[in-house]
Scaffold this motif. Structure first.
Motif, short mmCIF file in Angstrom:
data_model
loop_
_atom_site.label_atom_id
_atom_site.label_comp_id
_atom_site.label_asym_id
_atom_site.label_seq_id
_atom_site.Cartn_x
_atom_site.Cartn_y
_atom_site.Cartn_z
N LEU A 146 -2.51 45.91 40.38
CA LEU A 146 -3.62 46.45 40.48
C LEU A 146 -4.58 46.55 39.12
N ALA A 147 -4.05 46.38 38.09
CA ALA A 147 -4.98 46.30 36.87
C ALA A 147 -5.90 45.14 36.77
N ASP A 148 -5.44 44.22 37.61
CA ASP A 148 -5.93 42.77 37.43
C ASP A 148 -6.99 42.80 38.71
N LYS A 149 -7.15 43.81 39.37
CA LYS A 149 -8.01 43.66 40.63
C LYS A 149 -9.13 44.62 40.57
N LEU A 150 -8.73 45.83 40.10
CA LEU A 150 -9.52 47.08 40.01
C LEU A 150 -11.06 46.61 39.57
N GLY A 151 -12.13 47.05 40.23
CA GLY A 151 -13.46 46.82 39.80
C GLY A 151 -13.80 45.52 40.04
N ARG A 152 -13.05 44.45 40.70
CA ARG A 152 -13.48 43.20 41.02
C ARG A 152 -13.83 43.01 42.33
N PRO A 153 -14.72 41.89 42.55
CA PRO A 153 -15.21 41.72 44.04
C PRO A 153 -14.08 40.86 44.90
#
Length: 301
Positions: A146-153
């Motif tokens: 999740l930390a790698d993907k949060l906020g990303r498109p």
């Protein structure tokens, strides 16, 4: 009696990188099965032991989180009676007895929502021509963090998936654009894995050969991991709720089903090498193929 797999997205016998989305009845949004109690307990453990890994939210997501929780509670009371009891102060999970004070979750209502259902819940918000992950209760990731993907498109989230950005990124964005409140859509994702653990934040891209897994024992050493993915749009905020219900079938579920075994073997044989590596099937691909062929052959005799 043989265990029966509920979902068999590999049954066509060919590998396809497609959306495969279909509309279903809105009353079927949340699925409850015989693993409900144990999976809810596992979520509770993960949220206690590894909270930063399984829940994350951007500040802008607070209102959609609240709307998601209220929408979920309304659905459960209407379409899954007896699962939760709701009052002004608390939500009680009837099968487990877990009681949650609503006041304890005012700053993270999506966490409370995730504690009530087997599904992981991800909130996607429109950002120009694409959609961005703004919050998630993600206890059962299938080899992503999740930390790698949060906020990303979307394109960045799916960047590691072979062929996604070239073939599916724009269709996914357009599909999200068209989902209307009151509609429910579903698709299935799947892989064959050598670890039945629900919480798997890593594991993509394994190479080499695992000599410990053979055609003789792979039936007991591999599992088919299915993701029942759902898409619901929240009417007030317009945010899209991406639900992920994880179903894990032992490979041995196919032992008495030669047609399905043959279809899975053909599907895996047609999978491109980069996808096979991404899904980490390579280390036991030969053993898996041999076992599936033996099951299919037994059905022909």
């Amino acid at each position: 009696m043989l265990e029966t797999p509920k979902y068999t997205p590999y049954d066509k016998g060919r590998f396809q990188l497609t959306l495969g989305i279909k509309a279903i009845d809105p009353s079927d949004w949340i699925e409850v099965d015989d693993h409900y109690t144990e999976q809810i307990a596992e979520k509770r453990r993960l949220l206690s032991d590894r909270p930063a890994e399984v829940f994350g939210a951007l500040p802008e997501s607070l209102e959609p989180q609240g709307e998601c929780l209220e929408t979920l509670l309304a659905h459960l009371q209407r379409d899954r009676p007896g699962l939760v009891r709701v009052d002004d102060e608390a939500v009680t999970v009837e099968p487990t007895g877990d009681r949650y004070r609503r006041a304890d979750f005012v700053d993270r209502p999506l966490e409370l929502a995730g504690r009530l259902v087997q599904e992981d819940l991800c909130l996607m918000a429109q950002d120009g021509e694409t959609w961005r992950l703004i919050a998630a209760s993600l206890c059962f990731p299938s080899r992503w963090r999740l930390a790698d993907k949060l906020g990303r498109p979307m394109a960045a989230i799916h960047g590691p998936v072979p062929g996604f950005n070239e073939r599916l990124a724009r269709p996914v964005d357009r599909f999200f654009d068209r989902v209307e409140p009151g509609q429910l859509f579903m698709r299935l994702n799947w892989s064959v894995i050598d670890d039945p653990t629900l919480f798997q934040p890593t594991g993509h891209g394994r190479t080499g050969v695992d000599d410990a897994i053979t055609a003789d024992n792979v039936g007991d050493r591999a599992w088919i991991r299915i993701e029942r993915q759902t898409f619901v749009r929240l009417p007030r905020t317009g945010v899209l709720v991406f639900g992920i219900k994880t179903v894990i079938d032992p490979l041995s579920v196919l032992a008495g089903r030669p047609g399905l075994a043959a279809a899975l073997r053909e599907t895996l044989a047609g999978m491109p090498d980069d996808m096979r590596q991404y899904k980490s099937v390579a280390p036991f691909a030969a053993a898996l193929s041999g076992w599936l062929e033996s099951v299919a052959e037994a059905g022909r005799n």
